[in-house]
Design an enzyme around this catalytic site. Structure first.
Site, PDB file in Angstrom:
ATOM      1  NE  ARG A 148      -0.791  -0.998   4.862  1.00  0.00           N
ATOM      2  CZ  ARG A 148      -0.409  -2.228   5.180  1.00  0.00           C
ATOM      3  NH1 ARG A 148      -0.527  -3.209   4.298  1.00  0.00           N
ATOM      4  NH2 ARG A 148       0.087  -2.503   6.370  1.00  0.00           N
TER       5      ARG A 148
ATOM      6  CD  GLU B 264      -3.726  -4.310   3.126  1.00  0.00           C
ATOM      7  OE1 GLU B 264      -4.528  -5.114   2.606  1.00  0.00           O
ATOM      8  OE2 GLU B 264      -2.770  -3.825   2.498  1.00  0.00           O
TER       9      GLU B 264
ATOM     10  CG  HIS C  34     -26.974  16.322  -4.104  1.00  0.00           C
ATOM     11  ND1 HIS C  34     -28.052  17.176  -4.005  1.00  0.00           N
ATOM     12  CD2 HIS C  34     -25.914  17.097  -4.434  1.00  0.00           C
ATOM     13  CE1 HIS C  34     -27.662  18.409  -4.295  1.00  0.00           C
ATOM     14  NE2 HIS C  34     -26.365  18.383  -4.551  1.00  0.00           N
TER      15      HIS C  34
ATOM     16  CE  LYS D 122      -3.953 -12.677   0.345  1.00  0.00           C
ATOM     17  NZ  LYS D 122      -2.536 -12.359   0.291  1.00  0.00           N
TER      18      LYS D 122
HETATM   19  O1  F6P Z   1      -4.462  -7.505   0.371  1.00  0.00           O
HETATM   20  C1  F6P Z   1      -3.232  -7.965   0.811  1.00  0.00           C
HETATM   21  C2  F6P Z   1      -2.118  -7.534  -0.081  1.00  0.00           C
HETATM   22  O2  F6P Z   1      -0.964  -8.187   0.340  1.00  0.00           O
HETATM   23  C3  F6P Z   1      -1.897  -6.031  -0.112  1.00  0.00           C
HETATM   24  O3  F6P Z   1      -1.192  -5.563   0.978  1.00  0.00           O
HETATM   25  C4  F6P Z   1      -1.224  -5.872  -1.404  1.00  0.00           C
HETATM   26  O4  F6P Z   1      -1.223  -4.538  -1.815  1.00  0.00           O
HETATM   27  C5  F6P Z   1      -2.072  -6.772  -2.269  1.00  0.00           C
HETATM   28  O5  F6P Z   1      -2.352  -7.884  -1.448  1.00  0.00           O
HETATM   29  C6  F6P Z   1      -1.461  -7.204  -3.583  1.00  0.00           C
HETATM   30  O6  F6P Z   1      -0.283  -7.921  -3.400  1.00  0.00           O
HETATM   31  P1  F6P Z   1       0.735  -8.179  -4.592  1.00  0.00           P
HETATM   32  O7  F6P Z   1       1.237  -6.860  -5.051  1.00  0.00           O
HETATM   33  O8  F6P Z   1       1.820  -9.016  -3.988  1.00  0.00           O
HETATM   34  O9  F6P Z   1       0.009  -8.901  -5.692  1.00  0.00           O
END
Ligand code: F6P
Length: 549
Positions: free
Chosen positions: A269, A354, A385, A513
């Site tokens: 992020r 996150e 709105h 996951k």
């Molecule tokens: O949602 C979990 C995560 O690890 C995020 O922090 C990250 O941005 C995203 O999945 C995508 O991960 P990657 O760039 O490894 O595909």
């Protein structure tokens, strides 16, 4: 320092006591009592103005909040981050996205090594690629120039590139159209592919790990789509990758010369500043991307050097802590009065939620105060709105961040003045509210009287005293956007330090996951094992009956 000490810390206790009186104060009275309140409670940095005067605070509040920041050693933690210490302890990683936007001369260090050279080598690689694609000298398989760029990625490998491309769309190259595919839901990729000519399309497969199921599935499907009309030998002209996982990129079949690397010390992020920003650099040009990095760097310098009293990220963070931990306010609404920032709230959701959506301290103990708020919002005036009714007259206390640019990047007369008038009117209305006497006076002026008037009064009263920040920039340039994002990154960092959570891991996304992998096997296999609860078993059975392709 553990979180338990937070509630026991002198400044925290003083803030609790102070809240008993300050919590009752009315913003309209505070403004009336101090005509220079704006000057006292506003600050400028990196081309941004933060007006925090419409918050329920006075100088004592601010002093106590900054005392709390000092007690929690915000400056020491900040210095540790910039120095490359492994502050992401659960993953044993440094947090050095700031190195990605520092000048070459900064010589940012990791484990005693200068990483600035590696960063700038990748930037040079990105520059060469951008120039070839933008000039038309990067040719597709039949010798035509590229017209469409498809970024395949999710989370930080999607939200940042898409938000920034959208925000800077007035700077985009006229021949190139940017597309973003993230969802494993095939409707996403199918809709994009349906509009494209494979011979003039370039895919950027963006994934830090290169193992994320959504991205890998979309990348393989895009590859198959391309191979319906093209050959394996032509793939190199149409697929590039951005990743930290060199081996997986090779295995996918992408030419190593077409791989743009980054490093494990860049969180997903926080990766828009890395080669994950390649689609941005291609869209707005490498010079624009450099301005974007530099705007963020200006905010980094400010965060590192400004006294806490004028330190914009620290102030924004501590005001957020004030509402979260002393007013029990559980969400923050983001209101950009700029249509090109329509994806900004969504971007901040990942950045903030996150990072600080955690309930154990860095020592693994349960936190004793509330941590990261829910982040949500939409552009003004659209939100007015839709959900502003609840913000004005509902029962929640939801602080709002208004964001606006003084200058527009279009030439339609009249619009921008109406937009800004609405932005400023909203923050004033949230602050002032409207008393019963003011409502009565209005209704009398409209000719109402007696019971009919009194019946309407409670419905038309606005309690007011609803806090907001306003962040202004001159115009939405790459540099201003870079500074804005860095401002929020550092805000999130400071709040993570106050709450003593690890803002740089994301274990909370793992459980779903793992379960999805198991359930997927059951969906596409023959067996129907009753290993789940009755609800999940029934849902799996229904999906199996649908005979998924
Ligand atoms: O949602 C979990 C995560 O690890 C995020 O922090 C990250 O941005 C995203 O999945 C995508 O991960 P990657 O760039 O490894 O595909």
């Amino acid at each position: 320092m553990t979180d338990n000490l937070l509630t026991a810390s002198p400044a925290f206790r003083l803030l609790q006591a102070h809240h008993a009186t300050m919590g009752q104060a009315r913003l309209r009275d505070l403004f009336a009592a101090a005509p220079d309140r704006f000057a006292q409670f506003s600050t400028r940095a990196a081309g941004l103005l933060l007006d925090f005067s419409k918050n329920r605070l006075d100088q004592t509040t601010l002093d106590l909040l900054l005392a709390l920041a000092r007690e929690r050693h915000v400056e020491t933690h900040r210095n540790a981050m910039f120095a490359g210490e492994k502050i992401n302890r659960t993953e044993q990683r440094a947090v050095l996205h700031t190195a990605l936007r520092a000048p070459r001369s900064a010589h940012m260090q990791l484990d005693g090594q200068d990483i600035s050279a590696d960063v700038h080598a990748v930037l040079a690689q990105m520059q060469g690629f951008c120039e070839r694609v933008r000039s038309g000298s990067w040719l597709g398989r039949d010798g035509r120039a590229i017209t469409d760029i498809v970024n395949i990625g999710i989370g930080g490998s999607y939200l940042g590139p898409k938000m920034v491309c959208q925000a800077l769309r007035t700077h985009a190259h006229p021949r190139l159209t940017s597309h973003f595919v993230s969802n494993v839901d095939g409707h996403d990729l199918a809709a994009v592919l349906g509009r494209l000519d494979p011979a003039t399309t370039l895919f950027i497969v963006a994934s830090k790990t290169f193992t994320t199921i959504e991205t890998m599935m979309n990348a393989h499907s895009a590859r198959s789509w391309f191979l319906q009309t093209g050959s394996e030998a032509e793939l190199a002209k149409h697929f590039v990758a951005v990743s930290t996982n060199d081996a997986a990129v090779r295995e996918f079949g992408i030419d190593p010369d077409n791989m743009f690397p980054f490093w494990d010390w860049v969180g997903g992020r926080y990766s828009i500043w890395s080669a994950i920003g390649l689609s941005v650099a291609v869209a707005i040009g490498f010079d624009g991307f450099t301005e974007f990095l530099d705007g963020a760097h200006q905010m980094d310098v400010h965060f590192q050097t400004a006294p806490l009293e004028q330190n914009m990220p620290v102030l924004l963070a501590m005001i957020g802590v004030w509402y979260r931990n002393f007013f029990d306010s559980s969400s923050v609404s983001i209101a950009p009065y700029h249509q090109d920032l329509s994806l900004f709230a969504g971007y901040l959701q990942q950045l903030d939620m996150e990072s600080n959506g955690k309930s154990v301290t860095t020592a693994g103990e349960a936190v004793s105060v509330e941590t990261g708020p829910v982040i949500w919002g939409d552009t003004g005036t659209n939100g007015q709105h839709a959900y502003f009714q609840l913000l004005h007259q509902g029962t929640h206390l939801i602080p709002i961040d208004f964001i606006a640019a003084l200058q527009a990047d279009h030439s339609l007369p009249g619009h921008h003045a109406v937009l800004l008038a609405n932005c400023f009117a909203q923050s004033e209305a949230f602050m002032r509210g409207k008393t019963a006497d003011e409502v009565r006076a209005d209704l009398q002026a409209q000719g109402l009287a007696g019971d009919a008037l009194e019946a309407l009064v409670p419905h038309k009263v606005f309690a007011g005293n609803r806090p907001s920040n306003t962040i202004l920039m001159e115009r939405l340039t790459p540099a201003a956007l870079g500074a804005l994002i860095a401002l929020y990154e550092h805000k999130v960092f400071v709040q993570g330090v106050i709450w003593d959570v690890n803002s740089f891991d994301q274990w909370g996304v793992e459980l779903g996951k793992v379960l999805a992998t198991h359930i997927h096997r059951e969906l596409v296999g023959d067996s129907t094992p009753a290993t789940h609860d009755s609800s999940t078993n029934a849902l799996i059975a229904l999906a199996k009956a649908a005979r998924l392709p």
